[in-house]
Motif scaffolding. Structure first.
Motif, PDB file in Angstrom:
ATOM      1  N   THR A   1       0.822  -1.219   0.000  1.00  0.00           N
ATOM      2  CA  THR A   1       0.000   0.000   0.000  1.00  0.00           C
ATOM      3  C   THR A   1       0.851   1.263   0.000  1.00  0.00           C
ATOM      4  N   THR A   2       1.961   1.256   0.736  1.00  0.00           N
ATOM      5  CA  THR A   2       2.785   2.461   0.748  1.00  0.00           C
ATOM      6  C   THR A   2       3.590   2.618  -0.540  1.00  0.00           C
TER       7      THR A   2
ATOM      8  N   VAL B   1       2.425   1.996  -3.490  1.00  0.00           N
ATOM      9  CA  VAL B   1       1.486   2.626  -4.421  1.00  0.00           C
ATOM     10  C   VAL B   1       1.485   4.138  -4.244  1.00  0.00           C
ATOM     11  N   ARG B   2       1.664   4.595  -3.017  1.00  0.00           N
ATOM     12  CA  ARG B   2       1.599   6.032  -2.727  1.00  0.00           C
ATOM     13  C   ARG B   2       2.963   6.727  -2.783  1.00  0.00           C
ATOM     14  N   LEU B   3       4.010   6.020  -2.384  1.00  0.00           N
ATOM     15  CA  LEU B   3       5.309   6.670  -2.210  1.00  0.00           C
ATOM     16  C   LEU B   3       6.412   6.112  -3.095  1.00  0.00           C
TER      17      LEU B   3
END
Length: 233
Positions: free
Chosen positions: A195-196, A198-200
């Protein structure tokens, strides 16, 4: 150190999943998965076979580097090598992070920058795999969960099905409690890694890097006392 295996399992789950998502199915924390993927790609069912082939010697290099760090300490107790091993892993994870940011967005599994990124991750996790064996720290495996799941099921059955030996039931419960933390930690790390990312993007590796740096400082704080006690014996 209390909960050390759980923290390390979070790191392993995080880094392994991020590598899988970002680098065409590469497993950095263990080599078994890469053997499976190499077989699949030999049949034309995947991509990035070169990266996965090179991940094996890179993983071995991480183990060898860890051994060299411990041997270089001469006659010092193996347990005091925890801090330099964590420091080595932190440097390699930082390299993984920087190389990943440079390579991003990774669209070609054969690109040299992508391969370098994956190999740094494999070396870093080779260090983590070797760590517990080299320092002789009691605990449970924190990078591969298959054995832990098997043991947890067996211990649960022993604890619940009224094993005739009360001591055996107690041992099973205690071992189950030690195993559940790393199992949960690996799962949490895996979810966080995906999940991180995908964002970072590869900047997400700052989290496991921070955890390893924290472990390095914590292990270093206890090392002098341990070393002095061992020297006095």
């Amino acid at each position: 150190m209390k909960h050390e295996d759980t923290v390390l399992a979070v790191v392993a789950g995080f880094v392994d999943t991020l590598g899988f998502v970002a680098l065409f199915g590469l497993f950095t924390a263990h080599v078994t998965g890469n053997f499976v993927l190499i077989g699949a790609e030999a049949a034309g069912l995947g991509q990035g076979v070169l990266m996965k082939l090179l991940a094996f010697p890179a993983f071995i290099a991480g183990v060898a580097l860890s051994s060299a760090v411990v041997r270089a300490r001469g006659g010092k107790p193996p347990a005091t090598a925890a801090r330099p091993l964590y420091a080595l892993q932190a440097v390699l994870l930082a390299g993984f992070l920087v190389a990943g940011l440079y390579a991003a967005p990774v669209r070609d599994a054969q690109a040299p920058a992508a391969i370098l990124c994956g190999l740094l991750g494999a070396v870093a996790m080779g260090v983590q795999n070797a760590h517990a064996r080299l320092v002789g720290r009691p605990g449970v495996p924190n990078t591969v969960m298959t054995g832990n799941v098997t043991q947890a099921v067996l211990d649960t059955l022993d604890a619940l099905l009224s094993h005739p030996d009360a001591a055996a039931r107690r041992i099973a419960r205690e071992r189950l409690m030690r195993t559940l933390g790393p199992l949960a930690g690996f799962g949490i790390g895996a979810i966080a890694g995906a999940t991180t990312y995908v964002r970072l993007s590869f900047g997400a590796l700052a989290l496991p890097l921070a955890l390893i740096v924290w472990l390095a400082f914590r292990s270093g704080a206890g090392a002098p006392a341990t070393e002095s006690r061992d020297a006095a014996r």
